[in-house]
Design a protein around this motif. Structure first.
Motif, PDB file in Angstrom:
ATOM      1  N   GLY A 158     -18.371 -16.978  43.736  1.00 37.30           N
ATOM      2  CA  GLY A 158     -17.157 -17.209  42.960  1.00 37.30           C
ATOM      3  C   GLY A 158     -17.353 -18.136  41.785  1.00 37.30           C
ATOM      4  N   GLY A 159     -18.565 -18.637  41.560  1.00 40.73           N
ATOM      5  CA  GLY A 159     -18.820 -19.579  40.481  1.00 40.73           C
ATOM      6  C   GLY A 159     -19.361 -18.912  39.239  1.00 40.73           C
ATOM      7  N   PRO A 160     -19.871 -19.718  38.276  1.00 39.04           N
ATOM      8  CA  PRO A 160     -20.437 -19.158  37.048  1.00 39.04           C
ATOM      9  C   PRO A 160     -21.599 -18.218  37.353  1.00 39.04           C
ATOM     10  CG  PRO A 160     -20.115 -21.530  36.850  1.00 39.04           C
ATOM     11  CD  PRO A 160     -19.901 -21.191  38.293  1.00 39.04           C
ATOM     12  N   SER A 161     -21.812 -17.262  36.457  1.00 39.26           N
ATOM     13  CA  SER A 161     -22.881 -16.286  36.645  1.00 39.26           C
ATOM     14  C   SER A 161     -23.546 -15.989  35.313  1.00 39.26           C
ATOM     15  CB  SER A 161     -22.342 -14.993  37.261  1.00 39.26           C
ATOM     16  OG  SER A 161     -21.428 -14.356  36.382  1.00 39.26           O
ATOM     17  N   VAL A 162     -24.762 -15.507  35.410  1.00 44.97           N
ATOM     18  CA  VAL A 162     -25.543 -15.114  34.236  1.00 44.97           C
ATOM     19  C   VAL A 162     -26.019 -13.678  34.450  1.00 44.97           C
ATOM     20  CG1 VAL A 162     -27.569 -15.592  32.818  1.00 44.97           C
ATOM     21  CG2 VAL A 162     -26.300 -17.490  33.855  1.00 44.97           C
ATOM     22  N   GLY A 163     -25.883 -12.848  33.446  1.00 41.91           N
ATOM     23  CA  GLY A 163     -26.263 -11.452  33.589  1.00 41.91           C
ATOM     24  C   GLY A 163     -27.039 -10.935  32.396  1.00 41.91           C
ATOM     25  N   VAL A 164     -27.854  -9.922  32.637  1.00 48.15           N
ATOM     26  CA  VAL A 164     -28.574  -9.207  31.583  1.00 48.15           C
ATOM     27  C   VAL A 164     -28.432  -7.716  31.866  1.00 48.15           C
ATOM     28  CG1 VAL A 164     -30.218 -11.055  31.109  1.00 48.15           C
ATOM     29  CG2 VAL A 164     -30.749  -9.357  32.867  1.00 48.15           C
ATOM     30  N   SER A 165     -28.521  -6.917  30.803  1.00 46.25           N
ATOM     31  CA  SER A 165     -28.403  -5.466  30.987  1.00 46.25           C
ATOM     32  C   SER A 165     -29.150  -4.742  29.875  1.00 46.25           C
ATOM     33  CB  SER A 165     -26.934  -5.026  30.998  1.00 46.25           C
ATOM     34  OG  SER A 165     -26.341  -5.231  29.732  1.00 46.25           O
ATOM     35  N   ALA A 166     -29.506  -3.488  30.152  1.00 44.31           N
ATOM     36  CA  ALA A 166     -30.120  -2.598  29.171  1.00 44.31           C
ATOM     37  C   ALA A 166     -29.421  -1.251  29.271  1.00 44.31           C
ATOM     38  CB  ALA A 166     -31.617  -2.453  29.425  1.00 44.31           C
ATOM     39  N   THR A 167     -29.084  -0.674  28.111  1.00 44.30           N
ATOM     40  CA  THR A 167     -28.322   0.576  28.077  1.00 44.30           C
ATOM     41  C   THR A 167     -28.975   1.555  27.112  1.00 44.30           C
ATOM     42  OG1 THR A 167     -26.238  -0.575  28.538  1.00 44.30           O
ATOM     43  CG2 THR A 167     -26.074   1.618  27.571  1.00 44.30           C
ATOM     44  N   ALA A 168     -29.084   2.797  27.542  1.00 45.42           N
ATOM     45  CA  ALA A 168     -29.486   3.902  26.674  1.00 45.42           C
ATOM     46  C   ALA A 168     -28.275   4.802  26.495  1.00 45.42           C
ATOM     47  CB  ALA A 168     -30.652   4.676  27.277  1.00 45.42           C
ATOM     48  N   ARG A 169     -27.958   5.120  25.242  1.00 45.63           N
ATOM     49  CA  ARG A 169     -26.718   5.862  24.978  1.00 45.63           C
ATOM     50  C   ARG A 169     -27.004   7.011  24.011  1.00 45.63           C
ATOM     51  NH1 ARG A 169     -23.772   1.834  23.998  1.00 45.63           N
ATOM     52  NH2 ARG A 169     -22.359   1.871  25.779  1.00 45.63           N
ATOM     53  N   PHE A 170     -26.531   8.195  24.374  1.00 50.40           N
ATOM     54  CA  PHE A 170     -26.507   9.329  23.443  1.00 50.40           C
ATOM     55  C   PHE A 170     -25.204   9.236  22.677  1.00 50.40           C
ATOM     56  CE2 PHE A 170     -25.498  13.939  22.666  1.00 50.40           C
ATOM     57  CZ  PHE A 170     -26.411  14.094  21.629  1.00 50.40           C
ATOM     58  N   ASP A 171     -25.291   9.024  21.355  1.00 45.24           N
ATOM     59  CA  ASP A 171     -24.143   8.600  20.572  1.00 45.24           C
ATOM     60  C   ASP A 171     -23.941   9.487  19.336  1.00 45.24           C
ATOM     61  OD1 ASP A 171     -22.034   7.004  19.730  1.00 45.24           O
ATOM     62  OD2 ASP A 171     -23.338   5.588  18.685  1.00 45.24           O
ATOM     63  N   PRO A 172     -23.693  10.786  19.495  1.00 40.42           N
ATOM     64  CA  PRO A 172     -23.510  11.648  18.319  1.00 40.42           C
ATOM     65  C   PRO A 172     -22.231  11.293  17.569  1.00 40.42           C
ATOM     66  CG  PRO A 172     -22.922  12.835  20.307  1.00 40.42           C
ATOM     67  CD  PRO A 172     -23.505  11.523  20.749  1.00 40.42           C
ATOM     68  N   ALA A 173     -22.263  11.532  16.259  1.00 44.63           N
ATOM     69  CA  ALA A 173     -21.110  11.222  15.409  1.00 44.63           C
ATOM     70  C   ALA A 173     -20.597  12.498  14.748  1.00 44.63           C
ATOM     71  CB  ALA A 173     -21.493  10.204  14.347  1.00 44.63           C
ATOM     72  N   ILE A 174     -19.308  12.753  14.892  1.00 39.71           N
ATOM     73  CA  ILE A 174     -18.638  13.879  14.235  1.00 39.71           C
ATOM     74  C   ILE A 174     -17.597  13.287  13.291  1.00 39.71           C
ATOM     75  CG2 ILE A 174     -17.270  15.966  14.547  1.00 39.71           C
ATOM     76  CD1 ILE A 174     -18.379  16.070  17.429  1.00 39.71           C
ATOM     77  N   THR A 175     -17.705  13.603  12.006  1.00 34.50           N
ATOM     78  CA  THR A 175     -16.851  12.979  10.999  1.00 34.50           C
ATOM     79  C   THR A 175     -16.093  14.043  10.217  1.00 34.50           C
ATOM     80  OG1 THR A 175     -18.379  11.111  10.766  1.00 34.50           O
ATOM     81  CG2 THR A 175     -16.820  11.474   8.978  1.00 34.50           C
ATOM     82  N   LEU A 176     -14.809  13.773   9.968  1.00 34.51           N
ATOM     83  CA  LEU A 176     -13.959  14.642   9.167  1.00 34.51           C
ATOM     84  C   LEU A 176     -13.329  13.796   8.067  1.00 34.51           C
ATOM     85  CD1 LEU A 176     -13.691  15.652  12.338  1.00 34.51           C
ATOM     86  CD2 LEU A 176     -12.068  17.259  11.349  1.00 34.51           C
ATOM     87  N   ARG A 177     -13.465  14.280   6.834  1.00 35.94           N
ATOM     88  CA  ARG A 177     -12.852  13.578   5.708  1.00 35.94           C
ATOM     89  C   ARG A 177     -12.505  14.592   4.626  1.00 35.94           C
ATOM     90  NH1 ARG A 177     -16.488  13.364   1.632  1.00 35.94           N
ATOM     91  NH2 ARG A 177     -18.734  13.331   2.124  1.00 35.94           N
ATOM     92  N   PRO A 178     -11.587  14.252   3.714  1.00 34.73           N
ATOM     93  CA  PRO A 178     -11.221  15.196   2.654  1.00 34.73           C
ATOM     94  C   PRO A 178     -12.288  15.234   1.569  1.00 34.73           C
ATOM     95  CG  PRO A 178     -10.024  13.147   2.382  1.00 34.73           C
ATOM     96  CD  PRO A 178     -10.771  13.030   3.678  1.00 34.73           C
ATOM     97  N   THR A 179     -12.417  16.381   0.917  1.00 33.54           N
ATOM     98  CA  THR A 179     -13.249  16.487  -0.272  1.00 33.54           C
ATOM     99  C   THR A 179     -12.393  16.163  -1.496  1.00 33.54           C
ATOM    100  OG1 THR A 179     -12.790  18.832  -0.669  1.00 33.54           O
ATOM    101  CG2 THR A 179     -14.589  18.287   0.854  1.00 33.54           C
ATOM    102  N   GLU A 180     -13.058  15.921  -2.624  1.00 34.18           N
ATOM    103  CA  GLU A 180     -12.314  15.551  -3.825  1.00 34.18           C
ATOM    104  C   GLU A 180     -11.486  16.714  -4.359  1.00 34.18           C
ATOM    105  OE1 GLU A 180     -14.626  13.606  -6.766  1.00 34.18           O
ATOM    106  OE2 GLU A 180     -15.520  12.173  -5.362  1.00 34.18           O
ATOM    107  N   ALA A 181     -11.812  17.939  -3.960  1.00 30.89           N
ATOM    108  CA  ALA A 181     -11.037  19.103  -4.396  1.00 30.89           C
ATOM    109  C   ALA A 181      -9.881  19.422  -3.453  1.00 30.89           C
ATOM    110  CB  ALA A 181     -11.950  20.320  -4.524  1.00 30.89           C
ATOM    111  N   GLY A 182      -9.736  18.625  -2.394  1.00 35.46           N
ATOM    112  CA  GLY A 182      -8.655  18.865  -1.445  1.00 35.46           C
ATOM    113  C   GLY A 182      -9.054  19.686  -0.247  1.00 35.46           C
ATOM    114  N   GLY A 183     -10.366  19.914  -0.060  1.00 33.86           N
ATOM    115  CA  GLY A 183     -10.838  20.647   1.106  1.00 33.86           C
ATOM    116  C   GLY A 183     -11.196  19.719   2.252  1.00 33.86           C
ATOM    117  N   LEU A 184     -12.045  20.205   3.151  1.00 31.29           N
ATOM    118  CA  LEU A 184     -12.415  19.461   4.347  1.00 31.29           C
ATOM    119  C   LEU A 184     -13.934  19.355   4.430  1.00 31.29           C
ATOM    120  CD1 LEU A 184     -11.620  18.121   7.076  1.00 31.29           C
ATOM    121  CD2 LEU A 184     -11.827  20.391   8.106  1.00 31.29           C
ATOM    122  N   HIS A 185     -14.421  18.148   4.666  1.00 33.42           N
ATOM    123  CA  HIS A 185     -15.842  17.891   4.896  1.00 33.42           C
ATOM    124  C   HIS A 185     -16.026  17.545   6.367  1.00 33.42           C
ATOM    125  CE1 HIS A 185     -19.929  16.276   4.204  1.00 33.42           C
ATOM    126  NE2 HIS A 185     -19.575  15.358   5.087  1.00 33.42           N
TER     127      HIS A 185
END
Length: 360
Positions: free
Chosen positions: A89-116
């Motif tokens: 129940g007292g203070p504790s110290v921890g360490v961890s290591a993580t491997a993550r598959f982190d794909p990114a999907i991005t949607l934004r407008p184009t300057e002509a008004g379309g979709l990127h």
């Protein structure tokens, strides 16, 4: 400051009414000039609602895109962690290591008004250490408070980049560029919260087996610098014009960009868990306002090029929402002062951001 978009034709003050022999000629020539100006303006294409606002400032270009960019990160992770609690129940110290598959999907407008739309597969390795303290069971109610501090180091790698543009006139293009990117981030933060847990022993042949549930509310404040190196590479583009004519072109991006940034983000979250013996199922959700400032320098690797380094300063505010679901297995008995756990799960994330930049 000049050349502000959207631009409107400047109309000067009306000339004084004149009389005399030259009045008819001046009125006629002025009318011709106005007619020509109106004819030129009538042939200018209307500004797209999605085009960013730009202005020339001190020899550089200031740019602001008020329409937000949406990004989705369908992430999955695997973690191994160890924690030392010298006093129950007292203070504790921890360490961890993580491997993550982190794909990114991005949607934004184009300057002509379309979709990127873009998709970038990414991998992330994270190592962290933390110190925690608190009162886990106030007056035997099952409720407690906790606080802690954490240091985390991230290493990210991504390549290649896939993107597609769809324009209102029917034009379409798809690009695949190598562009390997390596980035690092170092974050330091503090957090605190309220938690509650209940547990009951399970009779049976396994001693110490228990069934329990818990949950909590947490608030954290985190910030830190980031560094990125992005190297250009070969790519291919498939384009379909509005008339339906397809083209395929090859390209080589002969640039290298180096970016340094600082990100600040307070996060509010809730969590819940159910455990049976050594197995714990966790779930949670959070909301995170974010703010990032960045300086990026882009160099040309083409020795024959006369391109000078380009500097871009940007500010990106936004907000992120995330969720998590994981299954954790404790490899040592819970009552031991040392714990070792393995966890796998998913922690998808979605962000909404806007961006202002200055390039010189």
């Amino acid at each position: 400051m000049n050349n502000v978009s959207p631009s409107y034709a400047y109309r000067g003050p009306s000339p004084q009414q004149q009389t005399g022999p030259s009045a008819h000629y001046q009125q006629r020539s002025g009318g011709d000039i106005n007619d020509q100006q109106q004819n030129v303006n009538s042939h200018q294409p209307p500004r797209s609602f999605a085009a960013p606002y730009t202005a020339n400032v001190f020899g550089g270009e200031a740019r602001f895109q008020p329409i937000p960019t949406l990004s989705f990160y369908p992430r999955a992770y695997a973690t191994i962690a160890a924690r030392l609690t010298p006093i129950p129940g007292g203070p504790s110290v921890g360490v961890s290591a993580t491997a993550r598959f982190d794909p990114a999907i991005t949607l934004r407008p184009t300057e002509a008004g379309g979709l990127h739309v873009s998709f970038v597969p990414r991998m992330q390795i994270a190592a962290s250490g933390d110190v925690r303290a608190g009162i886990p069971n106030i007056f035997n109610t099952g409720f407690g408070i906790n606080a802690g501090a954490r240091l985390t180091q991230f290493l990210n790698f991504s390549a290649p980049e896939f993107s597609a543009n769809i324009e209102p006139n029917g034009a379409f293009n798809f690009k695949a560029n190598l562009n390997p990117t390596i980035s690092t981030q170092q974050f330091a933060g503090v957090d605190g919260g309220v938690e509650g847990n209940v547990s009951v022993p399970v009779p049976g042949p396994v001693p110490g087996l228990s069934l329990g549930a818990g949950g909590g509310v947490n608030q954290s404040i985190t910030g830190g610098p980031g560094h990125e190196i992005k190297v250009g590479g070969p790519g291919i583009e498939f384009a379909m014009s509005a008339s339906g004519k397809p083209t395929i072109t090859h390209n080589v991006d002969r640039t290298v960009s180096v970016a340094n940034s600082y990100t600040f983000f307070p996060r509010s979250s809730i969590n819940a868990n159910v455990h049976a013996g050594p197995v714990t199922v966790t779930t949670g959700a959070g909301v995170t306002p974010t703010f990032t400032v960045q300086h990026r320098v882009t160099f040309s690797t083409d020795l024959a090029s006369k391109m000078t380094p380009k500097h871009e300063f940007s500010a990106t505010p936004g907000v992120a929402v995330d969720g998590s679901f994981g299954v954790r297995v404790s490899l040592l008995p819970r009552e031991w002062p040392v714990s070792i756990t393995k966890e796998i799960g998913a922690d998808p994330r979605a962000t909404v951001t806007t961006r202002a930049s200055y390039t010189v």
